[in-house]
Every structure is written in structure tokens, then in C-alpha cells.
Write an enzyme that holds these catalytic residues in place. Sequence first.
Site, short mmCIF file in Angstrom:
data_model
loop_
_atom_site.label_atom_id
_atom_site.label_comp_id
_atom_site.label_asym_id
_atom_site.label_seq_id
_atom_site.Cartn_x
_atom_site.Cartn_y
_atom_site.Cartn_z
CE LYS A 49 42.49 43.08 42.90
NZ LYS A 49 41.54 44.03 43.23
CD GLN A 93 41.20 47.18 44.93
OE1 GLN A 93 41.79 46.59 44.02
NE2 GLN A 93 40.54 46.59 45.87
CG ASP A 116 36.29 44.02 39.56
OD1 ASP A 116 36.96 42.68 39.89
OD2 ASP A 116 36.88 44.79 40.26
#
Length: 278
Positions: A49, A93, A116
Amino acid sequence: MAQILDGKSLKEKILKELKQKVDCFEVKPTLVVILVGDNPASKIYVNNKKKTAEQLGINSQVINYPSEITEAELLTKINELNNDPSVTAILVQLPLPEHISKENVMNAIAPQKDVDGFTPYNFGKLFSGEEPTVYPCTPKGILLLLDEYNIELKGKHVVIVGRSNIVGRPLSQMMLNKNATVTVCHSYTENLEQITKTADILVSAVGKNIIEGKMLKTGCVVVDVGIFKDENGKTRGDVDFESAFQIASYISPVPGGVGPMTITSLMLNTVELFEHQV
Ligand code: NAP
């Protein structure tokens, strides 16, 4: 024989356009990724990422905490990032260590920085048929991939195997909002094969080798989200590619299908959040 849903090429095409857009920004978006612990898979995802963001000219920062960090310390940091105007996107994460509540952490992220799309606010919007700030990355990537190949969803029977919060559940709502008829299967589903055989579009997000060609309707579209290593260390998807390839009209490979689209969507979301905020 099926046509390949090529996520790798689509990723390159979308990110090239996105880079041109980011190049035009005077101030760049800033993505902060919080990684707790040293899960090797998570480390690889986070590094990818960061690397992809940097290639696009997006500022990115990884904050790596030891797994002993307390939930309170993590929430304090998230609050600090929420209030920092130079930070435009926050990603925590997953998975988190067991002593930290994923729900509390997701709840703490400001919805306008929730890259997200996992906060209860954004999930709630999605599940009530409204537009969330951004859509969750893997489902969004799947829709981009289907759209690239002009695969119509309206009126189609979509069968999704797997009901996790990161794939199956949000995808079911996104497909529903596109006027598909959606069936969601899971580990308690009886007669899975009878259901998959009725799918115009089959999406499998399980993490096990579960779908064979004989379970598919001729000419269906197959989207394989699963990714795991088999006993020989080979990267595999949920679908037996060889047998499914003979039956389906389109199929996404593993690797090179949904995976590249997930990171593409993350980058798109990072830029979308930035644009909302400026
Ligand atoms: P997860 O949270 O473990 O969920 C797996 C789902 O599969 C659950 O809903 C489970 O049902 C269902 N399931 C398990 N065994 C089943 C069976 N025999 N029949 C039908 N359903 C069954 O997994 P996830 O996080 O969604 O990830 C799924 C896979 O996708 C993994 O391989 C992951 O690595 C991969 N993935 C890939 C990407 C990408 O970008 N390519 C992104 C995300 C995930 P229950 O709910 O009843 O337990």
C-alpha cells in the site's frame, strides 16, 4: 472457454490516470496506515500500500505498533490523526490482536478519513442504500472489474460465497443497489452446488478451494476473491481454474484478478477522500 477478467491490466490503466490527477494537486493526499504487531502477511500488504501510494505521489506513512499496545493508546492515536488536517486518509490494518476491539477501533476513525469504508457510519450508509463516503476496497474493485468488461448486474442472479465484513456483506449491498438479485452463502449453507449452479455471476470469497467447474452454470461469470497457499506453497484461489475456465464466459485469475483491484480501489478512495476534504 472463458475470457480473463484482467485485474492487473486494469490496475495499470486506472493508476496511470490517477497519477496524472495527483500530479495536478498542489497539496498531496496523505494516507496513514496503522499496523499493530508483526503479522507477516499484514506487513506485506502494508508495504504494498505504501509503495503504490508513493508511486502515485501520495504521501504515505506507516505507524507500526508492537502487539502489546493497549486499545486506549491506539484510540488516542486515531483521535490525534482525526484532528490532524494534514492527514486525509486513515487505515488500520486488520486483523488486530485479540485484546483490541476491532469495533471500537473502527468506530474511532472519522468517517471522512475512513479510506476502507469500514466505519459503522459508512457501513450504515451502504446498508441503507445511501452513498457512503467511500466504498470498501475489495467490493469496489470487483465492481470496477465487471464494469470494465461491460458485465451487466441489473436483473442478474449474483451468488456470493462468503459473508465477511470486508467482502461478502458489503458486496451484497453494492450488488443489490445495482439491481442484481443477490444470494449470500456461508459455512452453514446447505446444498451449495444447487445454489451456485443458478448464478449468472458467482463471487467466491472463502479462502479454501471450494468451487469446481461442475458447480457452475454454463456461460456464468466467475469472480475469485480467495487467495491462499496450497500444500505445495503455490498461490491459489477458491475456484478450480482449469475446470471453471471451460464452463464460464469470464473468470478472474488468482493472482492477477481481484487482488490488484483491491489496492487500486484503496488508491482511488485515498484521492476521493482528499477531494472531499479540500
Ligand atoms: P473470512 O472472514 O474468513 O470469511 C470467509 C467466509 O467464507 C465466511 O463467511 C465463511 O462462512 C465462509 N465459508 C467458510 N467455509 C465455507 C464453506 N465450506 N462453504 C461456504 N462458505 C464458507 O474471509 P475474508 O476475509 O472474507 O477472505 C476470504 C478470502 O478472500 C481469503 O482467501 C482472503 O485472503 C481473500 N481476500 C482477498 C482479497 C483480495 O484483494 N484479493 C481481499 C480480501 C480477502 P461463515 O461466515 O459461516 O463462517
